[in-house]
Scaffold this motif. Structure first.
Motif, PDB file in Angstrom:
ATOM      1  N   ALA A 137      93.074  15.939  -0.796  1.00 33.56           N
ATOM      2  CA  ALA A 137      93.809  14.747  -0.414  1.00 33.56           C
ATOM      3  C   ALA A 137      93.890  13.779  -1.582  1.00 33.56           C
ATOM      4  O   ALA A 137      93.183  13.904  -2.586  1.00 33.56           O
ATOM      5  CB  ALA A 137      93.151  14.099   0.791  1.00 33.56           C
ATOM      6  N   LYS A 138      94.741  12.755  -1.439  1.00 29.39           N
ATOM      7  CA  LYS A 138      94.926  11.787  -2.515  1.00 29.39           C
ATOM      8  C   LYS A 138      93.658  11.021  -2.853  1.00 29.39           C
ATOM      9  O   LYS A 138      93.512  10.533  -3.975  1.00 29.39           O
ATOM     10  CB  LYS A 138      96.030  10.794  -2.145  1.00 29.39           C
ATOM     11  CG  LYS A 138      95.752   9.983  -0.881  1.00 29.39           C
ATOM     12  CD  LYS A 138      96.789   8.919  -0.642  1.00 29.39           C
ATOM     13  CE  LYS A 138      96.684   7.826  -1.672  1.00 29.39           C
ATOM     14  NZ  LYS A 138      97.593   6.693  -1.404  1.00 29.39           N
ATOM     15  N   THR A 178      93.925  18.029   6.422  1.00 30.27           N
ATOM     16  CA  THR A 178      93.609  16.599   6.518  1.00 30.27           C
ATOM     17  C   THR A 178      92.095  16.399   6.478  1.00 30.27           C
ATOM     18  O   THR A 178      91.468  16.107   7.506  1.00 30.27           O
ATOM     19  CB  THR A 178      94.190  16.025   7.822  1.00 30.27           C
ATOM     20  OG1 THR A 178      93.692  16.785   8.940  1.00 30.27           O
ATOM     21  CG2 THR A 178      95.722  16.081   7.802  1.00 30.27           C
ATOM     22  N   GLY A 224      97.999  10.393   3.735  1.00 28.59           N
ATOM     23  CA  GLY A 224      98.244  11.816   4.011  1.00 28.59           C
ATOM     24  C   GLY A 224      98.768  12.586   2.832  1.00 28.59           C
ATOM     25  O   GLY A 224      98.983  13.805   2.925  1.00 28.59           O
ATOM     26  N   LYS A 282      98.781  14.596  -0.677  1.00 32.94           N
ATOM     27  CA  LYS A 282      97.841  15.590  -1.175  1.00 32.94           C
ATOM     28  C   LYS A 282      98.061  15.818  -2.664  1.00 32.94           C
ATOM     29  O   LYS A 282      99.185  15.838  -3.148  1.00 32.94           O
ATOM     30  CB  LYS A 282      98.019  16.898  -0.415  1.00 32.94           C
ATOM     31  CG  LYS A 282      97.809  16.778   1.091  1.00 32.94           C
ATOM     32  CD  LYS A 282      98.148  18.072   1.789  1.00 32.94           C
ATOM     33  CE  LYS A 282      98.013  17.898   3.299  1.00 32.94           C
ATOM     34  NZ  LYS A 282      98.994  16.900   3.828  1.00 32.94           N
ATOM     35  N   GLN A 317      97.630  21.686  -2.486  1.00 29.45           N
ATOM     36  CA  GLN A 317      97.535  22.380  -1.202  1.00 29.45           C
ATOM     37  C   GLN A 317      97.900  23.842  -1.395  1.00 29.45           C
ATOM     38  O   GLN A 317      98.849  24.169  -2.116  1.00 29.45           O
ATOM     39  CB  GLN A 317      98.462  21.747  -0.159  1.00 29.45           C
ATOM     40  CG  GLN A 317      98.302  22.353   1.240  1.00 29.45           C
ATOM     41  CD  GLN A 317      99.108  21.621   2.284  1.00 29.45           C
ATOM     42  OE1 GLN A 317     100.064  20.923   1.964  1.00 29.45           O
ATOM     43  NE2 GLN A 317      98.732  21.758   3.541  1.00 29.45           N
TER      44      GLN A 317
END
Length: 628
Positions: free
Chosen positions: A575-576, A586, A555, A557, A560
């Protein structure tokens, strides 16, 4: 120095032989004594004269004996009249002739005691004088090294008077190393009345007045005159009056300005205003420097003028001002714009006790430079500009104020506030800098540190306000440090405090660096990053965001962007794992889009306001469409 030379002259030390006659007549000392007098800078023919026939016990009036000695010395061309140890009763004014200096054995050794009530006074050159010692219409006269005592018998008179309202002006007179003990009444303990070239140095003035006495006592008053030095004096207990008060009173027929006044290295405790300067027409070259001013019921230094006054080259520098009720330093120009080169520099103002008090107050004045001062511990404001114009405020430290660190109001204009440290503001309520009704105010490169419940570093409702390059050192929570409700531009830097790991943070944020712009009701960008490329042979990367992930939680990031009310809606997220989400925080695929509009056809999408290239959903197969 002087007393040791008197010991030599009186045969109490080697080197000079003299007859010591304290009981009968006048004693003229040798040429060696005259040489010493020349060393001391005393003019005249050079007679050293010891007062005789005076009663050192104070039981018998010594006025006639002392006055006749002074007169004889004056007739002889001048010199020093020495009054030995003792307490001498003087029932009326002692008049010192030109080129004569009355010298005691020391301020604790020789005492002149005035009787109870008001002195009869003497008429000199068409005017009356009511002081224990007066120098009226004379030149090169002086009094030194003795005490003038009004306290013992509750004497209602002035202490030392130099000059008068009419007749020949007094010039180049001196009052040095005198102790003046006042009585709670209307009296001027040292009074320069239109005299020029006066020296008032190293005296001790004790007013013996109640702190809030309604009677108007002045410790030292200069009522007109030029080339005045007031240096190294100690004043206390002058009650409701000022300790040093300099008034302008133009000499009839004179074209010389009220000028060249130095008030330096004095220690003043108590009184209403420690030092007041009140020009009426023209004042130039006034220096108030290196004084220690404490416990005044109004202000430490007060400079006020009429609307017609011209002030030029005024310096208030290096003073230590402590525990004032209303003002540390007060300038009030009564609307005059003819102020030039007024400097307030290097002063320390500590503790203002009144709830609306001001460390530095500038009202209706212009062309003032306020630089390098420290104001700490105000129960009101650190500094206030009210109706001021063309003011520079730079390099000051304003620390701990119950209200605003600085209040700029009253239609002030052309004000630059630059490079100051404004800490601990608003411990009750208030902003770092409040700009009220004002125009063309620049707030540039200041550092702010919050101190209370109101956190705005700068709050402006003025016109043409520029707020640029400022750094709030600490802002609690997600708040707006720079708020411009009037007109002008905001462009400031990030703020924060470093934690133990060297991260820059503000309380309530989780990022290492948080950047926010203030609220403005004009169309300005809260954040702008620009770069200019001018080399066709080199490839440039405009913005590089590099984040190393060595095992962050699911989860996480990389980037954002939030918006909407309160910044609660996710507009864009990476996201990562590199998945991009638009409208969702997400993302579940390489590109995850949420919130596309739904139209049955291309025509319906165009009718709905979409243009070529816009995406929409059709709720059919295929579901994702592009307007064409």
């Amino acid at each position: 120095m002087i007393f040791s030379k008197f010991l030599q002259l009186l045969g109490m030390a080697g080197g000079v032989t003299a007859k010591r006659d304290l009981t009968g007549g006048i004693t003229n000392l040798t040429a060696a004594g005259r040489d010493v007098m020349a060393d001391l800078g005393i003019g005249g023919a050079g007679a050293w004269i010891v007062v005789g026939n005076a009663d050192p016990t104070g039981a018998i009036d010594s006025l006639a004996a002392i006055q006749s000695t002074l007169d004889s010395c004056g007739v002889a061309g001048g010199g020093i009249v020495y009054l030995p140890c003792g307490s001498f009763k003087v029932s009326n004014v002692l008049l010192i002739p030109s080129n004569v200096v009355l010298v005691g054995a020391g301020m604790l050794a020789t005492k002149l005691i005035s009787p109870a009530g008001q002195l009869p006074g003497k008429l000199v050159n068409g005017g009356w004088t009511y002081a224990t010692v007066s120098m009226i219409g004379v030149a090169n006269a002086g009094v030194r090294d003795l005490t003038i005592d009004h306290a013992t018998n509750s004497a209602w008179c002035n202490g030392v008077q130099i000059g008068s309202a009419i007749g020949t002006l007094s010039t180049d007179c001196s009052v040095e190393r005198i102790r003046l003990l006042g009585f709670d009444s209307h009296q001027y303990l040292i009074w320069n009345y239109r005299a020029t070239g006066t020296v008032i140095n190293d005296n001790v003035v004790v007013g013996n007045m109640a702190p809030n006495s309604v009677l108007d006592m002045q410790g030292i008053e200069v009522y007109g005159g030029h080339n005045i030095r007031i240096i190294g004096n100690t004043l206390s207990s002058v009650g409701g009056g000022g300790a040093i008060l300099v008034w302008e009173d133009e000499i009839p027929g004179s074209t010389t300005d009220f000028s060249n006044i130095v008030i330096g290295q004095n220690i003043i405790d108590g009184g209403r205003n420690a030092i007041s300067v009140n020009p009426v027409t023209t004042a130039k070259n006034i220096i108030v420097a290196g004084n220690v001013l404490s416990n005044q019921t109004r202000s430490g230094v007060s400079l006020t003028s009429t609307a017609a006054a011209i002030l030029e080259n005024i310096s208030i520098d290096g003073n230590a001002i402590n525990n004032q009720v209303q003002y540390g330093i007060e300038l009030n120009g009564a609307g005059s714009t003819a102020w030039r080169d007024v400097l307030i520099t290097g002063n320390a103002v500590l503790t203002i006790t009144d709830a609306g008090g001001r460390g530095v107050s500038i009202s209706s004045a212009s062309n003032v430079n306020i630089s390098g001062n420290t104001v700490k511990g105000s129960s009101g404001y650190s500094a206030v500009l009210d109706g001021a114009a063309k003011i520079l405020i730079s390099g000051n430290v304003f620390d701990t104020a119950a209200l605003h660190g600085m209040d700029i109001t009253g239609a002030s204009s052309e004000v630059t506030v630059k490079g100051n440290k404004i800490f601990g503001y608003g411990t009750t309520t208030g902003y770092g800098i409040h700009v009220g009704p004002a125009d063309r105010v620049q707030v540039v490169s200041n550092i702010f540190r919050f101190g209370g419940s109101e956190i705005e570093a700068v709050y402006s409702t003025g016109t043409n306000t520029t707020i640029s390059g400022n750094v709030p050192d600490y802002i609690p929570g997600f708040q707006t440090p720079f708020y411009n409700q009037g007109s002008g531009a905001i462009s400031n830097r990030f703020w924060g405090t470093k934690d133990n790991n060297g991260n820059i943070k503000a309380a309530g944020f989780v990022g290492r660096v948080d950047i926010a712009a203030g609220y403005a009701n004009t169309n300005v960008s809260p954040f702008s990053l620009s770069q200019f490329w001018n080399n066709a042979a080199v490839a440039f990367d405009g913005i590089v965001l590099s984040i190393s992930d060595y095992g962050s939680a699911a989860g996480s990031k990389l980037l954002q962007i939030l918006g909407g009310a309160g910044g609660a809606t996710s507009y864009f997220a990476i996201a990562k794992d590199g998945k991009i989400g638009i409208g969702t925080a997400t993302p579940k695929s390489a590109l995850h889009v949420v919130g596309l509009p739904v139209y049955a056809s291309n025509a319906a999408a165009i009718t709905g306001g979409l243009t070529a290239g816009a995406f929409y959903r059709s709720s059919a197969d295929p579901d994702l469409c592009i307007v064409h």
